[in-house]
Each structure stands twice: as structure tokens, then as C-alpha cells.
Design a protein around this motif. Sequence first.
Motif, PDB file in Angstrom:
ATOM      1  N   UNK A 156      33.848  31.291  25.937  1.00 34.06           N
ATOM      2  CA  UNK A 156      34.550  32.094  24.871  1.00 34.06           C
ATOM      3  C   UNK A 156      34.272  31.867  23.361  1.00 34.06           C
ATOM      4  N   UNK A 157      33.843  33.027  22.889  1.00 36.49           N
ATOM      5  CA  UNK A 157      33.640  32.734  21.200  1.00 36.49           C
ATOM      6  C   UNK A 157      34.571  32.318  20.515  1.00 36.49           C
ATOM      7  N   UNK A 158      35.882  32.553  20.951  1.00 38.62           N
ATOM      8  CA  UNK A 158      36.989  31.955  20.040  1.00 38.62           C
ATOM      9  C   UNK A 158      38.074  31.307  21.079  1.00 38.62           C
ATOM     10  N   UNK A 159      38.716  30.302  20.265  1.00 38.76           N
ATOM     11  CA  UNK A 159      39.455  29.444  21.102  1.00 38.76           C
ATOM     12  C   UNK A 159      40.933  30.436  21.217  1.00 38.76           C
ATOM     13  N   UNK A 160      40.863  31.288  20.274  1.00 40.34           N
ATOM     14  CA  UNK A 160      42.318  32.197  20.612  1.00 40.34           C
ATOM     15  C   UNK A 160      42.165  33.363  22.009  1.00 40.34           C
ATOM     16  N   UNK A 161      40.979  33.568  22.175  1.00 43.44           N
ATOM     17  CA  UNK A 161      40.650  34.322  23.362  1.00 43.44           C
ATOM     18  C   UNK A 161      41.175  33.944  24.699  1.00 43.44           C
ATOM     19  N   UNK A 162      41.689  34.988  25.490  1.00 42.71           N
ATOM     20  CA  UNK A 162      42.101  34.623  26.782  1.00 42.71           C
ATOM     21  C   UNK A 162      40.764  34.253  27.815  1.00 42.71           C
ATOM     22  N   UNK A 163      41.061  33.332  28.272  1.00 39.81           N
ATOM     23  CA  UNK A 163      39.694  33.071  29.138  1.00 39.81           C
ATOM     24  C   UNK A 163      39.323  34.096  30.010  1.00 39.81           C
ATOM     25  N   UNK A 164      37.987  34.544  30.209  1.00 41.58           N
ATOM     26  CA  UNK A 164      37.606  35.706  30.962  1.00 41.58           C
ATOM     27  C   UNK A 164      36.661  35.255  31.960  1.00 41.58           C
ATOM     28  N   UNK A 165      36.522  36.034  32.940  1.00 36.90           N
ATOM     29  CA  UNK A 165      35.638  35.892  34.158  1.00 36.90           C
ATOM     30  C   UNK A 165      34.922  37.112  34.269  1.00 36.90           C
ATOM     31  N   UNK A 166      33.628  37.382  34.449  1.00 40.78           N
ATOM     32  CA  UNK A 166      32.866  38.458  35.127  1.00 40.78           C
ATOM     33  C   UNK A 166      33.217  38.755  36.653  1.00 40.78           C
ATOM     34  N   UNK A 167      33.385  39.778  37.049  1.00 44.57           N
ATOM     35  CA  UNK A 167      33.618  40.021  38.478  1.00 44.57           C
ATOM     36  C   UNK A 167      32.285  40.468  39.024  1.00 44.57           C
ATOM     37  N   UNK A 168      31.935  39.213  39.866  1.00 40.89           N
ATOM     38  CA  UNK A 168      30.508  39.706  40.591  1.00 40.89           C
ATOM     39  C   UNK A 168      30.433  40.620  41.850  1.00 40.89           C
ATOM     40  N   UNK A 169      31.964  40.085  42.520  1.00 38.63           N
ATOM     41  CA  UNK A 169      32.033  41.011  43.625  1.00 38.63           C
ATOM     42  C   UNK A 169      33.561  41.081  43.799  1.00 38.63           C
ATOM     43  N   UNK A 170      34.254  42.061  44.400  1.00 34.06           N
ATOM     44  CA  UNK A 170      35.661  41.854  44.417  1.00 34.06           C
ATOM     45  C   UNK A 170      36.531  42.749  43.430  1.00 34.06           C
ATOM     46  N   UNK A 171      35.760  43.586  42.911  1.00 33.27           N
ATOM     47  CA  UNK A 171      36.621  44.511  41.763  1.00 33.27           C
ATOM     48  C   UNK A 171      37.540  45.494  42.400  1.00 33.27           C
ATOM     49  N   UNK A 172      37.046  45.878  43.644  1.00 36.19           N
ATOM     50  CA  UNK A 172      37.805  47.014  44.385  1.00 36.19           C
ATOM     51  C   UNK A 172      39.273  46.341  44.906  1.00 36.19           C
ATOM     52  N   UNK A 173      39.218  45.210  45.339  1.00 36.71           N
ATOM     53  CA  UNK A 173      40.464  44.656  45.758  1.00 36.71           C
ATOM     54  C   UNK A 173      41.295  43.992  44.478  1.00 36.71           C
ATOM     55  N   UNK A 174      40.863  43.634  43.184  1.00 36.92           N
ATOM     56  CA  UNK A 174      41.615  43.171  42.179  1.00 36.92           C
ATOM     57  C   UNK A 174      42.193  44.342  41.512  1.00 36.92           C
ATOM     58  N   UNK A 175      41.495  45.665  41.589  1.00 40.42           N
ATOM     59  CA  UNK A 175      42.163  46.664  41.227  1.00 40.42           C
ATOM     60  C   UNK A 175      43.042  47.361  41.941  1.00 40.42           C
ATOM     61  N   UNK A 176      42.698  47.328  43.287  1.00 40.16           N
ATOM     62  CA  UNK A 176      43.975  47.625  44.118  1.00 40.16           C
ATOM     63  C   UNK A 176      45.225  46.893  44.144  1.00 40.16           C
ATOM     64  N   UNK A 177      45.103  45.529  44.025  1.00 46.58           N
ATOM     65  CA  UNK A 177      46.314  44.684  43.674  1.00 46.58           C
ATOM     66  C   UNK A 177      47.015  45.159  42.487  1.00 46.58           C
ATOM     67  N   UNK A 178      46.400  45.332  41.618  1.00 48.01           N
ATOM     68  CA  UNK A 178      47.345  45.836  40.348  1.00 48.01           C
ATOM     69  C   UNK A 178      47.757  47.061  40.290  1.00 48.01           C
ATOM     70  N   UNK A 179      47.184  48.319  41.021  1.00 44.81           N
ATOM     71  CA  UNK A 179      47.922  49.318  41.235  1.00 44.81           C
ATOM     72  C   UNK A 179      49.078  49.199  42.217  1.00 44.81           C
TER      73      UNK A 179
END
Length: 676
Positions: free
Chosen positions: A95-118
Amino acid sequence: MVVNIPIPFIVVVSERLWSFYGGSMKAGPVEIGTLLQNRNRYCVPIYQRHYVWNREKQWEPFWQDIRTKAIERLAGRERRFSHFMGAVVLESRAKPSVKQVPSFQVVDGQQRLTTFQLFLTAARHYAQAIGHETTEGNIKRYVLNSDPHLMEDCEVEVYKVWPTQSNRQLFVDIISSENRAMLRKAYGDYWYSKAQRDQIKEYTSTPSMLRAYGYFYDRIKHSVETDDLHDDLVEAPDTEDETAPTSDDTIPKELKLDAIWQSLLEEFKVVEIVLDEGDDAQVIFETLNDRGEPLLAADLVRNNIFQRADARGEDAEALFKKYWKPFEQSFWSQMEKQGRYKKQRIEFFLANFIAGKIAGEVTISKLFSEYKSFLRPPRNSTVPRYTSVQAEIQDLEAYGSIYREIIERSSGSPLAVFSARLRAWDVTTINPLLLRLWGSNMEDVDKQKSLELLLSLIVRRTVCGLTGKNYNNLFLSAIGDLEKKGWSYETLRAYLLSLTAESGRFPQDAEFENAVLSKPLYNTLGSTRVRALLSEIELAKRGKKQEEKTLPDTLTVEHILPQTWRTHWPMDGEVQPTDGDYSHALFAVLEDESAVGRIVKRNRIKQTLGNLTLVTPSFNSGVSNLSFEIKRQEFEDQSILMLTKDFVKKPEWNEEEIGSRGHVLFEHAKQIWSPP
């Protein structure tokens, strides 16, 4: 069941990877609700593939699993087993800033995560439609991050899943829409026009994300408003609990809706693998995709390229936008068939690219392994093939442009014209040589002469009946020879002249002439290739003064002496063949002066080039088998074609005239497809 990777395999792989990395990575099963309730962002790298899940293979099995779990909940059954949805591999991002929401890069699993959200958004919209405000608010917590006023960039950080750039705008519009009506207003073209039919069109032209959302909304609505969730219920338990469901009338819509979306969050799990700094994300990505339904080799190649760019400190996003983005166009995803393989066009390009670079064969079924092997230093060298990922991807982009020109054939360049002329001969094994030749430092005039020489080789060999089975090795060997001696027309010419084996020799004029005059080319080549021969001769006969340098695709091949000639084309001589002679001729091969021999000769010569011409669609096919006197008038009406002008003034048409016209056509052919 939508499990691309069996859970035992994931656990074993996770344990092995954990051990391999000395325990630095974290891996374990986690409920979907737990994964999504955290105030985190899951960012899909720009270079990962688009959203590609579809109804038949993923959405329907996924929905049926959710429906089964919802039925269990409503029936009050003991829920003993969780349903696993595969792995989600995440890489921590600083995190370049303490105010930013913690983030993760999706190496694998983007199709699942996207489907859950839809799916959750579809459930939220339905909750809003039936006035179930509590559920609407609860679902929202699993789709959007809370407290946007505490974020550095709330317009981005509010989304828990942040997809690739190509999918991003549509995803944001779906997730952020307050209700279904707002989404329909923004994307009304994809809805059925009738107001009473509130459904999204299930057409391939409808974006996949929108179709997924529409599919889940329709399934949720149907299950809540019908007895769909009661089909498999056991009889209601004998209990004093007045809230126990016994029939559809006693289960409120709100309770059924909650059973559906809560099933996903509480009954479904993924194996969450979180990588620490120093873990090799690409190795893990490839390992997890080694089983189940694999990614395309092109996806693995792309991910490998940009993972390495990240690791080397090169700007992966800038490289993607500048050099890889052209490969994201639909041109490259179109399916093609070459030999026994049917694959996306980009995979054939990558195979040809590698083959051209190494002057060797490539196994397309092992394309990703072939690409990784290609990147290693060439034999007898310690120098890397590319000094940077940028140099590598620049090379791919440059050769990709050449390959596209070969396939599209529309630019008007000598390469595009050559490819259009080559099309009828169906020789794709020449593509690695074409890529290298056109990308070489040869003078433009030498490049064009080289293309003409290669086309002459292919046409002459095919007309002469020589095999094309060794073309793959022939053209790859030509690359190797040019690499050693220098890329020039003279080097290529000398190489082709040095070939003496039947599998690669260059037929000279005498052999070519004999084939044109005597071989039944209509039978041996087929109408498509004969049409190609006649079309080029037609254009050559027109000369440079003719303005029209192309021919319409509607021209067809016509036999002057018809295939069925017996009735209206009697044999020369006073004695005519008998019925028995015609029957015997079907099985004879000897051509002599006997009645049978004369029939055999006519049946062969009618298929030679001298007896074939091109006609326009206006040609009256009803006269095809009639006498020459009648057909001649029809041919005269086709006088726009130079090919018809050399025989319509003839008083008769026989074997001698066919031979004479064959000589005329050969004189043009040997100039068009000239020897070295």
C-alpha cells in the motif's frame, strides 16, 4: 459441479507449494462470505484473459449447486459438507498510502470471483424488486467496500473485485447500478423490447457478464416465485416449530431468497492461497492450471510474459497497452482448423512464430512448453534470446502484424496478394517462412521475387502431381539455410534449385507442360484449384492495358467438351462406338485407335486444362451437355472473359483443338509460375 480443479488436488498442490517455498505462502479453505466480507480489493492484472465463463459449462452447474444447498437449508437438513469452488491465488500488493484499501493481485481465480459478484448483484436487484430492503443492504456489503469517505480513491477502491480493463466499465455499471431498471436503461439494447418481458437477450452478441447477470436473475426469480425449491423436499418434520416449512404457501419469498444467496456465502468455499513477496506466482499459476479444464496456451504465454515483466521491474501495464493490446482483438480469438487441430488463431500464430525463429518443428498441443523452451538461449550460446521482456513482446507484435496480413489478404501489399493467390493451394506450412522472409532485411523487390518463386514451386509441384507432405521440413530447412547464408532472393533461389528429391524438387518447363497438356487436372486438382489456374491465366491474357485486375468470386469452371458428351458429341470417323464399347471403356486405360481406346482418350482429355474455361453466373447451364454449335453461342455471350475468345470462333471442337488451346494456356502458365 463447477470445480475446475478437484479439491484434493488443490490441497495437495497447496501443501507441496507451501513446502517448496519454505512455508512463506499461506493456503487454506475459506468460505466465500469470509473472503468477500473483508475490506479488501481483488485486482485482476491487465494482461489476464477476459471473462469467459458461459451458461452451459459454468453458470448452469453453479446455479444447480446453489439451488441444492438452498433446498437443504429450507428443508432444515443437516449441512455436513461444504461445496468447493477451486482455488483463488492472491498476491499481496504493497500500500503506497495508509488510506488505501488493502489490495491483492489475482494470480488465479478471476472467473470465480467475477461470477460471485454478478450472482450477488442479481440477488440484490431481485431483493430490491420485491422490497426486501434488509437483504438488499446485507448483500451490498459483499460487493462493495464500506466507508468510501476513508478511501484515497473511492471511485476505484469501493469495488471488491476490479477486473481487466476490457471488462471493467461493464462490470462497474452492473455492480454499481442501484436497481435493475437503472441497468436496463443503460444497456437497453441487450434487453428484449417488450416491456412485459424483463429479460436480457441470450445472444452471443450480448456481453458475457451481462448474460451471466441476466441468467442468475432469471433463475433466482423463478425459484423464489414458484415451487422450484420444493421439488426435492422431504416431508416436513413432526415438530411444534410453527416456522418449519411444509409447503410453498408457508415459505415467504424473502426466506427463499435469503436461502439462495446465503448458500453461496456460507456453504461454498475456495482454497485461498496468498503469496508473499518472493513467491513465484507464475509457477503456482501454471501448476494449478495443469489439471481440469486448462487455459488456452495463449493465455499461459501472455501471463508468463507479463509476470516476468513485473518481476524484472518493467512496466507491465504500459507494455500491455502498447504492444499486446492488438492481440486482444476478436481477429485473434477466431477458431481455425489446420490439419487435425482446431484452435484459436493466436495459437497457430504463436506456433508459426516459434517455428520460424528456431527453424524447427513445433508441437502445437504443447505450445506453452514450446514457448518457454524457445525463450532459452539458442544452442551453443549463453546469450538470452531477448535482453528484455519489452524486446520480446515488440518482436511478437511485429510478427503478429505480418501474420494478420497473411490471413486477411486485404492490404494490397505483395504479401497480401501472394497470400490471396496461395489460398486455393492450401499450404499453411509455408507460414513460418513467410513471417521470417517478410520480417527480414531483404530489399522489397527481392521479397516480392521470393514470393513469386515460392508460389511457382507450389503450383508447379501440385499441377505435376508431386507430394506436399514434406513441405513443413522443406520450408523450415529453407529458413535454416537463409539464416546461415543471409536473407536474399539469390540464397533462396540457390536453395530451391539444390533440391533433387521427389519431396522438394522444382519441376522444370517440360514436366510442367506435359502436366498441363495431358493430365486430367479437373479430376486431380478439383474445381477450386483449376479455377485459380484459369483465373490467373485470364488476368495475364488481359495484359497491362486492362483496367480490371481482379475477378469476381462467382466465376465457375465449365467444360467446353462436356462431361456427358455421348449424345451430342459423336466420335470422329464413320464407325461409331457401340454400347458395349462405352461399357468397356469405363474400366480401360489404354488409349489407341480402337473405339474403346478413343473413348478412354476423350474421357481423359475432357478434364485437361485445354478443355476448361471460366463462365459467369449468367451462363445457361441448360446447354452444358448440348452440341458445340449451341454452346458456342452461349460462350460468345460470355465474351467479357478473354478465356472464351480463343475458341468461340472455331468451327468445331475436338481433341486436336483441345490440345492446341492447351499449348496456348501453357505459354501463359509458364510465365506466371516461372522456374528459378
